[in-house]
Design a protein around this motif. Structure first.
Motif, PDB file in Angstrom:
ATOM      1  N   UNK A 410      27.625  -5.395 -19.097  1.00  0.00           N
ATOM      2  CA  UNK A 410      28.532  -4.388 -19.640  1.00  0.00           C
ATOM      3  C   UNK A 410      28.040  -2.983 -19.321  1.00  0.00           C
ATOM      4  N   UNK A 411      26.735  -2.749 -19.481  1.00  0.00           N
ATOM      5  CA  UNK A 411      26.169  -1.415 -19.207  1.00  0.00           C
ATOM      6  C   UNK A 411      26.327  -1.061 -17.735  1.00  0.00           C
ATOM      7  N   UNK A 412      26.007  -2.008 -16.855  1.00  0.00           N
ATOM      8  CA  UNK A 412      26.081  -1.747 -15.416  1.00  0.00           C
ATOM      9  C   UNK A 412      27.518  -1.476 -14.978  1.00  0.00           C
ATOM     10  N   UNK A 413      28.479  -2.224 -15.546  1.00  0.00           N
ATOM     11  CA  UNK A 413      29.880  -2.055 -15.159  1.00  0.00           C
ATOM     12  C   UNK A 413      30.523  -0.862 -15.854  1.00  0.00           C
ATOM     13  N   UNK A 414      30.167  -0.636 -17.111  1.00  0.00           N
ATOM     14  CA  UNK A 414      30.823   0.414 -17.879  1.00  0.00           C
ATOM     15  C   UNK A 414      30.252   1.802 -17.660  1.00  0.00           C
ATOM     16  N   UNK A 415      28.932   1.896 -17.406  1.00  0.00           N
ATOM     17  CA  UNK A 415      28.297   3.201 -17.232  1.00  0.00           C
ATOM     18  C   UNK A 415      28.937   4.047 -16.143  1.00  0.00           C
ATOM     19  N   UNK A 416      29.086   3.530 -14.921  1.00  0.00           N
ATOM     20  CA  UNK A 416      29.703   4.338 -13.864  1.00  0.00           C
ATOM     21  C   UNK A 416      31.144   4.741 -14.175  1.00  0.00           C
ATOM     22  N   UNK A 417      31.890   3.897 -14.909  1.00  0.00           N
ATOM     23  CA  UNK A 417      33.268   4.268 -15.245  1.00  0.00           C
ATOM     24  C   UNK A 417      33.288   5.404 -16.251  1.00  0.00           C
ATOM     25  N   UNK A 418      32.364   5.419 -17.217  1.00  0.00           N
ATOM     26  CA  UNK A 418      32.241   6.565 -18.125  1.00  0.00           C
ATOM     27  C   UNK A 418      31.812   7.806 -17.353  1.00  0.00           C
ATOM     28  N   UNK A 419      30.948   7.603 -16.355  1.00  0.00           N
ATOM     29  CA  UNK A 419      30.519   8.723 -15.522  1.00  0.00           C
ATOM     30  C   UNK A 419      31.689   9.326 -14.758  1.00  0.00           C
ATOM     31  N   UNK A 420      32.617   8.482 -14.307  1.00  0.00           N
ATOM     32  CA  UNK A 420      33.791   8.993 -13.597  1.00  0.00           C
ATOM     33  C   UNK A 420      34.574   9.960 -14.481  1.00  0.00           C
ATOM     34  N   UNK A 421      34.762   9.581 -15.751  1.00  0.00           N
ATOM     35  CA  UNK A 421      35.490  10.455 -16.674  1.00  0.00           C
ATOM     36  C   UNK A 421      34.714  11.740 -16.932  1.00  0.00           C
ATOM     37  N   UNK A 422      33.408  11.601 -17.206  1.00  0.00           N
ATOM     38  CA  UNK A 422      32.586  12.760 -17.542  1.00  0.00           C
ATOM     39  C   UNK A 422      32.475  13.727 -16.367  1.00  0.00           C
ATOM     40  N   UNK A 423      32.164  13.218 -15.180  1.00  0.00           N
ATOM     41  CA  UNK A 423      31.999  14.090 -14.025  1.00  0.00           C
ATOM     42  C   UNK A 423      33.327  14.674 -13.564  1.00  0.00           C
ATOM     43  N   UNK A 424      34.400  13.885 -13.653  1.00  0.00           N
ATOM     44  CA  UNK A 424      35.703  14.419 -13.291  1.00  0.00           C
ATOM     45  C   UNK A 424      36.094  15.588 -14.173  1.00  0.00           C
ATOM     46  N   UNK A 425      35.834  15.459 -15.484  1.00  0.00           N
ATOM     47  CA  UNK A 425      36.153  16.537 -16.420  1.00  0.00           C
ATOM     48  C   UNK A 425      35.253  17.750 -16.193  1.00  0.00           C
ATOM     49  N   UNK A 426      33.932  17.495 -16.086  1.00  0.00           N
ATOM     50  CA  UNK A 426      32.986  18.597 -15.881  1.00  0.00           C
ATOM     51  C   UNK A 426      33.229  19.291 -14.548  1.00  0.00           C
ATOM     52  N   UNK A 427      33.586  18.516 -13.524  1.00  0.00           N
ATOM     53  CA  UNK A 427      33.831  19.110 -12.213  1.00  0.00           C
ATOM     54  C   UNK A 427      35.018  20.043 -12.219  1.00  0.00           C
TER      55      UNK A 427
END
Length: 462
Positions: A410-427
């Motif tokens: 779950x961590x390996x699959x979910x972490x990058x997807x949360x990163x997509x949201x976070x980095x997309x917003x921050x970017x």
């Protein structure tokens, strides 16, 4: 390893085929000589042999491949690592062809994520209650049947997004059940000191599939068509089923193992993690690295703006390929680190190096320098994966390994997807380069703070 596993191998877990002379040879050795030749100070140096041994210390550590059971499991991964990527490319391609909308491609990804998360947690509990070999047989067969159904709907020209999303959800549910059992089984097939090497072997194959699979799919679609990609994946999965059939039985080792797999058993897994700091810290280190330091959501924007002078298509392809290529390179030279015993320090160092490399990527105005930093991040990610996986397998008891691997999935699959949201917003707020650099620096700071505040991880060693 118990006796039921050793029947599949001609050697015990702690021995190596051809590792040395037998008792008769030792008894016959003249006084003053070593069992396999003259004593060290009398032996003539062999530069070629020394060079060969030196090279092998740097190259991939292949000791686990001497274990027939592990070798069968690993060999099947070589085939399915590429085959699974063919389906991973074919599904979004087919959905886009039907709808003409990238939004539907995103919805399909979410449709696959939810069942994978749910069934990975439940599958971890199931893996602790049953013979893991039987569970692998059922789930691998289920994934193969799903690939055949993908092929059937593509050949029939059904053109239904709903059917595709249902099949994707079903496939990811089987994957969620399969992954914890597969990863938890490794500790029963190789001795503890070879766990990092075994993880490096498996991770290298999977990362190679991430590079070769999409390239192969792109080359095959114009030649053989989309439906045949699903069929190739289904055939490849038959190889995995055959390999699992030849594994030894892997039932629970203790009578105290859970007898059912329900919410209570899943909750017991989380309590187990919270009560074992080294396990909790290994998960936190991965969450920090992936959520704050995985900038892939910003690759398209960086390719279109920062690196547009190199060609947007070239830049985008290189950015997406750089991390897997670096990870493969790290795996090929895993002999440089796989024998380390201070697993905690290796995780801390690797996650810190990942953060530094990501920050360097964010500061790079040259595409080639940026790719080099991402490749370095890939090497660090490989080291982190190897030792986090080894910690999960060695620090947890066998009756809890399935649940630990479920959470890990779950961590390996979910972490990058949360990163997509976070980095997309921050970017969109700070700009892509500032978001990437800031994320990398946060990874470094939080990892060092975590290591300093809680010494359990840095003290952990085999």
């Amino acid at each position: 390893m118990d006796t039921s596993e050793s029947t599949d191998s001609s050697t015990a877990p702690g021995t190596e085929t051809g590792a040395g002379p037998g008792p008769a040879a030792r008894a016959a050795a003249p006084e003053g000589t070593a069992p396999d030749g003259p004593v060290a100070d009398e032996a003539a140096p062999d530069p070629a042999a020394d060079a060969h041994r030196g090279w092998r210390r740097w190259a991939m550590d292949t000791r686990p491949l001497r274990r027939p059971a592990f070798r069968r499991l690993w060999s099947s991964t070589i085939v399915t690592a590429v085959g699974s990527q063919l389906t991973a490319v074919a599904v979004p391609k087919q959905i886009y062809d039907i709808t003409g909308s990238s939004a539907w491609v995103g919805y399909a990804s979410l449709a696959g994520l939810v069942p994978m998360v749910v069934f990975a947690l439940w599958g971890g509990a199931v893996a602790d209650t049953v013979d893991r070999r039987k569970l692998l047989l059922v789930t691998n067969s289920g994934i193969a049947v799903t690939s055949l159904l993908f092929w059937a709907q593509a050949v029939s020209g059904l053109g239904s997004v709903a059917v595709l999303m249902v099949l994707l959800a079903l496939q990811q549910a089987f994957f969620g059940l399969n992954s914890p059992a597969r990863n938890a089984s490794i500790a029963r097939l190789v001795p503890e000191e070879e766990l990092p090497a075994a993880n490096a072997l498996g991770s290298t194959v999977m990362q190679t599939g991430l590079v070769a699979g999409p390239l192969l799919a792109g080359a095959l679609i114009p030649v053989i068509g989309l439906p045949e990609l699903y069929l190739i994946d289904a055939v490849a999965l038959c190889v995995t089923v055959w390999a699992v059939l030849r594994l030894p039985a892997l039932p629970p080792l203790t009578a105290s193992a859970a007898r059912r797999a329900g919410v209570r058993e899943i909750a017991a897994g989380f309590r187990y993690i919270s009560g074992h700091r080294v396990l909790l810290l290994s998960f936190l280190a991965d969450i920090i690295a992936m959520v704050l330091g995985m900038p892939r959501a910003l690759f398209p924007q960086l390719a279109a703006q920062t690196y547009a002078s190199y060609g947007e298509g070239l830049a985008l392809g290189l950015l997406f390929a750089a991390i897997p290529i670096g990870a493969v390179a790290g795996g090929l030279f895993s002999g440089t680190f796989s024998r380390a015993r201070r697993h905690g320090w290796m995780v801390i160092g690797a996650v810190t190096a990942w953060g530094v490399a990501v920050a360097g990527f964010g500061l790079s105005s040259s595409l080639w320098v940026a790719v080099a930093f991402l490749a370095a991040a890939g090497i660090a990610d490989m080291v982190s994966m190897v030792f986090r996986g080894a910690i999960l397998l060695s620090a947890a008891t066998d009756e809890m390994r399935g649940r630990m691997q479920g959470v890990f999935t779950v961590v390996v699959a979910g972490g990058p997807r949360l990163a997509d949201v976070l980095h997309g917003t921050a970017g969109s707020v700070l700009g892509p380069r500032a978001a990437v650099t800031g994320g990398g620096l946060l990874v470094v700071v939080l990892t060092l703070v975590l290591a300093a505040a809680v010494p359990a991880l840095r003290r952990y060693r085999v």
